[in-house]
Design an enzyme around this catalytic site. Structure first.
Site, PDB file in Angstrom:
ATOM      1  CE1 TYR A 145      -3.725   2.532   0.960  1.00 25.92           C
ATOM      2  CE2 TYR A 145      -1.913   3.572   2.136  1.00 25.92           C
ATOM      3  CZ  TYR A 145      -3.188   3.633   1.602  1.00 25.92           C
ATOM      4  OH  TYR A 145      -3.921   4.788   1.702  1.00 25.92           O
ATOM      5  CD  GLU A 181      -6.186   4.592  -0.961  1.00 29.29           C
ATOM      6  OE1 GLU A 181      -7.249   4.462  -1.618  1.00 29.29           O
ATOM      7  OE2 GLU A 181      -6.156   4.588   0.276  1.00 29.29           O
TER       8      GLU A 181
END
Ligand code: GDP
Ligand code: MN
Length: 389
Positions: free
Chosen positions: A108, A196
């Site tokens: 992530y 993101e």
């Protein structure tokens, strides 16, 4: 403003960030053609402004062009419902067809503004592919953060520290560092409010790739990014929001039933507070701006009254740049053209307030005047609850 994954990925490419090869299609035959061109296994991904597509059936793997066509046929036209979509889901109009990656690890990575520290924060975690909010709640120690310097930006040592935090070594570490730097350059150059990458993947053949990409932009900076504005997809936005932005109204829909029409953001906040204090729930935040014209007032009224959850309207204005007589003009025109039947409560102060009130009183409209903000809120809430004020 939000954009689609395929648009985000093409921006990523412009900044040298590694992404799988792929393209976008709006027909099953188009998806087949892309798969043909790419060769090998592909993923077919629904393009909607919401995450959680994987679990909702919006992402399918296909072995060959025929499989890609079949997958696209299933996904195109479906109403995708994920925890991030409205309850009725979002209609899928396009799919991205991308070369499938053999995933070794899912990581992530994100960049956003940390208002508390007044600078940007880059976040990385080895817990990729799951909701970061969940990771933050259950295992906060698994998230690494680096705050950028306002003038110097993201230091190379910080990018390396993040890449180490992701457990990358050797050539993967180098790729990771380059990717983090490219992402930050994009974030700054395009005035993003969020980048993101979830998941960022390490493939079995040792490549570090952005497998998913979410980019949000700071609306207040869009004026200097016409190329970004061109990526806007109004199908994905609430129709009332789109209407409001056409007339430069600051409109945010909320869950209550008292429609609020206010000039000035501070007064709008105070109005929502006082509606709550009076036991009601605001249906929206609407700031028509300090210098609203009668036309803007009319449009604001139209937007408010087309929201079926609005049961009463509370107009709360201070006549500064917007004189109260001009407001009255707008309100009268709006109520006449719309044939409005909703109860409307008006509280106004400021320049030409007497004239404005006189115009409204003589207009024959069913308006209820309020003595002050508290009185207005009380009356509007009572109307919304179905009682007489
Ligand atoms: P989201 O569910 O909307 O966040 O969509 P993502 O693009 O993040 O995809 C969700 C999940 O699908 C990823 O976490 C992967 O596990 C899987 N996935 C997506 N693309 C590929 C791919 O090319 N290969 C494999 N094996 N899995 C993929
Ligand atoms: Mn994702």
């Amino acid at each position: 403003m939000k954009i689609h994954e395929h648009q985000a990925k093409s921006l990523l490419r412009d900044f040298g960030v590694a992404v799988p090869g792929g393209d976008v299609a709006d027909t099953p035959a188009g998806a087949r053609a892309i798969a043909q061109r790419l060769g090998g296994k592909v993923v077919v991904k629904a393009q909607v402004h919401a995450g959680g597509r994987g679990k909702a059936g919006g992402i399918k793997l296909a072995d060959d062009p025929a499989g890609a066509e079949a997958a696209a046929r299933q996904i195109l036209g479906m109403r995708l419902k994920t925890p991030q979509t409205p309850p009725e889901g979002i209609l899928v109009r396009t799919v991205m067809v991308e070369e499938a990656s053999a995933i070794d690890r899912e990581l992530y990575l994100s960049i956003t503004l940390d208002r508390g520290r007044s600078t940007h924060v880059v976040m990385a975690s080895q817990a990729g592919g799951m909701e970061i909010e969940e990771v933050a709640e259950r295992t906060p120690e698994k998230i690494f953060r680096e705050w950028t310097h306002p003038a110097l930006g993201l230091g190379d040592f910080q990018a390396r520290r993040l890449a180490f935090g992701l457990g990358l070594t050797g050539d993967r570490l180098k790729q990771g560092v380059a990717l983090i730097r490219g992402l930050f350059a994009l974030y700054l150059a395009r005035d993003c409010s969020l980048v993101e990458i979830n998941p960022l993947v390490v493939t079995k053949d040792g490549r570090v790739l952005a497998l998913d990409a979410k980019l949000n932009f700071d609306d207040n900076a869009l004026y200097r990014h016409p190329a970004v504005v061109a990526l806007r997809d109004v199908h994905e936005e609430d129709p009332l929001d789109v209407e409001a932005s056409k007339y430069s109204l600051n409109y945010i829909k909320l869950d209550g039933n008292v429609g609020c029409m206010v000039n000035g953001a501070g007064l709008a906040m105070a109005t929502m507070d006082i509606v709550k204090l009076a036991g009601g729930e605001p249906a929206n935040f609407l700031d028509v701006g300090g210098g609203a014209s009668p036309e803007q007032i009319e449009n604001a009224f139209r937007i408010l009254s087309s929201d079926p959850s609005v049961k009463a309207v509370f107009i709360n204005v201070f006549g500064g740049i917007l004189r109260v007589d001009r407001l009255a003009e707008g309100v009268i025109a709006a109520v006449r053209t719309l044939g409005l039947t909703l109860p409307v409560v008006l509280r106004a102060e400021g320049t030409n307030v007497e004239l404005g009130k006189k115009m409204l009183a003589e207009s024959g409209l069913a308006l209820t005047m309020a003595d002050d903000m508290a009185d207005g809120a009380r009356k509007a809430v009572a109307f919304a609850k179905g009682a007489r004020a």
